[in-house]
Design an enzyme around this catalytic site. Structure first.
Site, PDB file in Angstrom:
ATOM      1  CE1 TYR A  76      47.872  17.233 -45.089  1.00 50.58           C
ATOM      2  CE2 TYR A  76      47.075  18.871 -46.400  1.00 50.58           C
ATOM      3  CZ  TYR A  76      46.849  17.615 -45.082  1.00 50.58           C
ATOM      4  OH  TYR A  76      46.188  17.318 -44.869  1.00 50.58           O
ATOM      5  CG  PHE A 128      34.808  -8.562 -49.886  1.00 48.75           C
ATOM      6  CD1 PHE A 128      35.302  -9.448 -50.624  1.00 48.75           C
ATOM      7  CD2 PHE A 128      34.457  -7.102 -49.633  1.00 48.75           C
ATOM      8  CE1 PHE A 128      36.399  -9.482 -48.939  1.00 48.75           C
ATOM      9  CE2 PHE A 128      36.385  -7.605 -48.737  1.00 48.75           C
ATOM     10  CZ  PHE A 128      37.023  -8.480 -48.669  1.00 48.75           C
ATOM     11  CB  THR A 129      33.799  -8.949 -45.372  1.00 46.62           C
ATOM     12  OG1 THR A 129      34.992  -8.949 -46.226  1.00 46.62           O
ATOM     13  CG2 THR A 129      33.827 -10.111 -45.449  1.00 46.62           C
ATOM     14  CG  ASP A 219      35.376  -4.896 -55.458  1.00 50.22           C
ATOM     15  OD1 ASP A 219      37.186  -4.393 -55.765  1.00 50.22           O
ATOM     16  OD2 ASP A 219      35.157  -5.345 -54.399  1.00 50.22           O
ATOM     17  CE  LYS A 262      42.047  -7.366 -51.532  1.00 48.72           C
ATOM     18  NZ  LYS A 262      42.415  -5.805 -50.659  1.00 48.72           N
ATOM     19  NE  ARG A 386      37.115 -13.806 -47.053  1.00 47.33           N
ATOM     20  CZ  ARG A 386      37.539 -12.741 -46.432  1.00 47.33           C
ATOM     21  NH1 ARG A 386      36.937 -12.875 -45.476  1.00 47.33           N
ATOM     22  NH2 ARG A 386      38.296 -12.153 -46.800  1.00 47.33           N
ATOM     23  CG  PHE A 452      36.285 -12.143 -41.005  1.00 48.83           C
ATOM     24  CD1 PHE A 452      35.017 -11.454 -41.549  1.00 48.83           C
ATOM     25  CD2 PHE A 452      37.533 -12.249 -41.571  1.00 48.83           C
ATOM     26  CE1 PHE A 452      35.409  -9.763 -42.269  1.00 48.83           C
ATOM     27  CE2 PHE A 452      38.241 -10.465 -42.262  1.00 48.83           C
ATOM     28  CZ  PHE A 452      36.337 -10.056 -42.935  1.00 48.83           C
TER      29      PHE A 452
HETATM   30  N1  F0G Z   1      37.378  -5.371 -52.224  1.00 44.77           N
HETATM   31  C1  F0G Z   1      37.499  -6.814 -52.141  1.00 44.77           C
HETATM   32  C2  F0G Z   1      37.203  -8.032 -53.889  1.00 44.77           C
HETATM   33  C3  F0G Z   1      38.199  -7.480 -51.583  1.00 44.77           C
HETATM   34  O1  F0G Z   1      38.996  -8.661 -51.902  1.00 44.77           O
HETATM   35  C4  F0G Z   1      39.041  -6.756 -50.401  1.00 44.77           C
HETATM   36  C5  F0G Z   1      39.779  -7.020 -49.161  1.00 44.77           C
HETATM   37  C6  F0G Z   1      38.285  -4.940 -50.062  1.00 44.77           C
HETATM   38  C7  F0G Z   1      37.626  -4.812 -51.974  1.00 44.77           C
HETATM   39  C8  F0G Z   1      38.679  -3.973 -49.071  1.00 44.77           C
HETATM   40  O2  F0G Z   1      39.240  -3.521 -49.984  1.00 44.77           O
HETATM   41  O3  F0G Z   1      41.191  -4.256 -47.629  1.00 44.77           O
HETATM   42  O4  F0G Z   1      42.508  -2.886 -48.894  1.00 44.77           O
HETATM   43  O5  F0G Z   1      40.073  -1.980 -47.515  1.00 44.77           O
HETATM   44  N2  F0G Z   1      40.230  -8.222 -49.450  1.00 44.77           N
HETATM   45  C9  F0G Z   1      40.931  -8.711 -48.512  1.00 44.77           C
HETATM   46  C10 F0G Z   1      41.080  -9.791 -48.724  1.00 44.77           C
HETATM   47  C11 F0G Z   1      41.209  -7.451 -47.210  1.00 44.77           C
HETATM   48  O6  F0G Z   1      41.772 -10.663 -47.656  1.00 44.77           O
HETATM   49  O7  F0G Z   1      40.135 -10.613 -49.485  1.00 44.77           O
HETATM   50  P1  F0G Z   1      41.041  -2.687 -48.399  1.00 44.77           P
END
Ligand code: F0G
Length: 461
Positions: A76, A128-129, A219, A262, A386, A452
């Site tokens: 842990y 970014f979303t 990021d 990624k 997108r 989305f």
């Molecule tokens: N920042 C970027 C540039 C991303 O592309 C993503 C995730 C995140 C942050 C968030 O990271 O998913 O590990 O919580 N992108 C994925 C995509 C979901 O399909 O582009 P996460």
């Protein structure tokens, strides 16, 4: 060999295990699409032939990473794998302090809670979303300071991830530096099509933010891909290894959020890394509330070990050349068929310009969402939207209308072959051929956050 034949981008690995795929019929895909409300996120993966929904968590791990999984120390507290990861992050990226999280948005949540106060402004090189939503949930407002070229799919500028420093200066003048807790800088800007920021621009941004005492938060989800483009396109970096460029990028920023799903070649994992002790101390405390103890942050020990190994593999020149080489190969195939795509080709996928592909469908009828559904219907290839659906609504409830309306063909790392790339391009070409008969969609269910992922649609007659 004739002199003008370029060295291939061929993969620096071979296959040791394969995963069998299910082939489907057009009738099965039609039914699957109806059940999914024409949202590719709601399809069952079993019904997908080639999955280009995302490059997130979908990479193939190496034999070494799998071997690392067996070395998981599932204590842990104080897992050996945490210390391996901490050492790797320091060594490869140069950030001083590490807080692991279950994935990128876990790190974004913690960082936003620590640094953003109500009424703050967070400038960034395109939204970014999940990043923007966490900024907004903490009471901040995102302001786009990316160069205008980034919003134009045809502009060939090689560094469309660059910041327009004039836009940032205007914001500083308008709101004052105190209202800007940090500038949010993504390497390989996802929503712009995987477009890199140049080292020159980052250095200028560092100088400007330093003058005003503003942090840069990086990021770094796709930092190695960005570094590769710097090596290929920026003067002075031709003979630098990607590894060195990655470290230089990080050295120009004060901290980072990472989705290791990624670049770092793992199926789950992420982290927050900072240089500032006070921010670290607060993050190490908050992570206990949202993710788990600060030596695992929601991950198993084995996940941290695979991540540490994946980080090392991700910055190898041979790896990244093959990774981006495959994406460029697909883009060139699509262009040969006349399919309109975002230029220049980015690092993690091909972004098809749905406004040009389906010019007769207005943005409010979701051309990119429609295109993703049509490609799935054609071949079982799953892509994603997108555009206006991903952009969502402003805090006041109005829809954002992004200039870019794109269907993303995202390529998982080390997973598909060149023949798969051909199948994908051929499918896009077939849909393009019958584009005039394609009608748009209407949204019939809209969830409150990040719509989305779960929205549902019906076909317009
Ligand atoms: N920042 C970027 C540039 C991303 O592309 C993503 C995730 C995140 C942050 C968030 O990271 O998913 O590990 O919580 N992108 C994925 C995509 C979901 O399909 O582009 P996460």
């Amino acid at each position: 060999m004739p002199k003008n034949i370029k060295h291939s981008w061929a993969e620096p690995y071979k296959m040791k295990m394969v995963e069998l795929l299910k082939m489907t019929t057009p009738a099965q895909r039609k039914r699957a699409l109806q059940e999914a409300g024409y949202n590719t996120f709601l399809l069952r993966s079993e019904d997908v032939y080639i999955d280009l929904l995302t490059d997130s968590g979908t990479s193939a791990m190496s034999d070494r990473q799998w071997a690392g999984m067996m070395l998981g120390d599932e204590a842990y507290a104080g897992s050996r794998n945490f210390y391996n990861l901490e050492k790797t992050v320091k060594e490869v990226y140069g950030y001083k302090y590490l807080v692991p999280t279950h994935q990128g948005r876990g790190a974004e949540n913690i960082l936003s809670k620590i640094l953003i106060k109500k009424g703050d402004i967070i400038p960034g090189n395109m939204y970014f979303t999940t990043t923007r939503l966490h900024q907004e949930l903490s009471g901040g407002k995102f302001e786009d300071i990316i160069i205008d070229e980034a919003h134009d799919p045809d502009n060939e500028f090689p560094f469309k991830g660059n910041v327009d420093l004039n836009k940032l200066e205007k914001l500083i003048k308008k709101y004052g530096a105190k209202k800007i807790p940090y500038v949010s800088i993504a390497t390989s800007v996802n929503m712009a099509g995987g477009q890199p920021i140049s080292m020159k621009n980052l250095k200028e941004l560092r100088a400007l933010t330093k003058k005003h005492g503003i942090r840069i938060i990086h990021d770094m989800t796709r930092v190695a891909e960005n570094a590769y483009f710097i090596q290929q396109k920026e003067k002075g970096y031709e003979s630098k290894p990607v590894k060195e460029i990655v470290k230089e990028i990080c050295s120009l920023t004060d901290g980072a959020t990472m989705s290791a799903k990624k670049d770092a070649l793992v199926n789950i994992g992420g982290f927050l890394a900072v240089n500032d002790w006070d921010v670290f101390e607060e993050a190490r405390n908050l992570v206990v509330v949202y993710e788990g103890l600060h030596t695992y942050g929601g991950l198993a020990g084995r996940d941290m070990e695979a991540m540490a190994i994946g980080i090392h593999e991700s910055i190898s020149d041979d790896h990244i050349r093959a990774r981006v080489g495959q994406v460029i190969y697909l883009g060139n195939q699509m262009m040969n068929y006349g399919v309109p795509i975002v230029h220049p080709i980015g690092g993690h996928g091909i972004f098809v310009d749905a406004k040009k592909f389906l010019p007769h469908i207005p943005q409010d009828h979701f051309p990119a969402q429609t295109l993703a559904a049509e490609v799935y219907q054609d071949s079982g290839v799953r892509t994603m939207e997108r555009g206006i659906v991903s952009a969502g609504r402003k805090p006041n409830g109005e829809n954002y209308h992004p200039k870019l309306e794109l269907a993303r063909f995202t390529i998982p790392r080390r997973v598909y072959t060149q023949a798969h790339m051909d199948v994908i391009a051929e499918s896009a070409a077939r849909v393009y051929e019958r584009r005039k008969q394609i009608k748009g969609l209407k949204m019939v269910y809209e969830p409150r956050y990040l719509r989305f992922f779960q929205a549902r649609f019906e076909k317009l007659k």
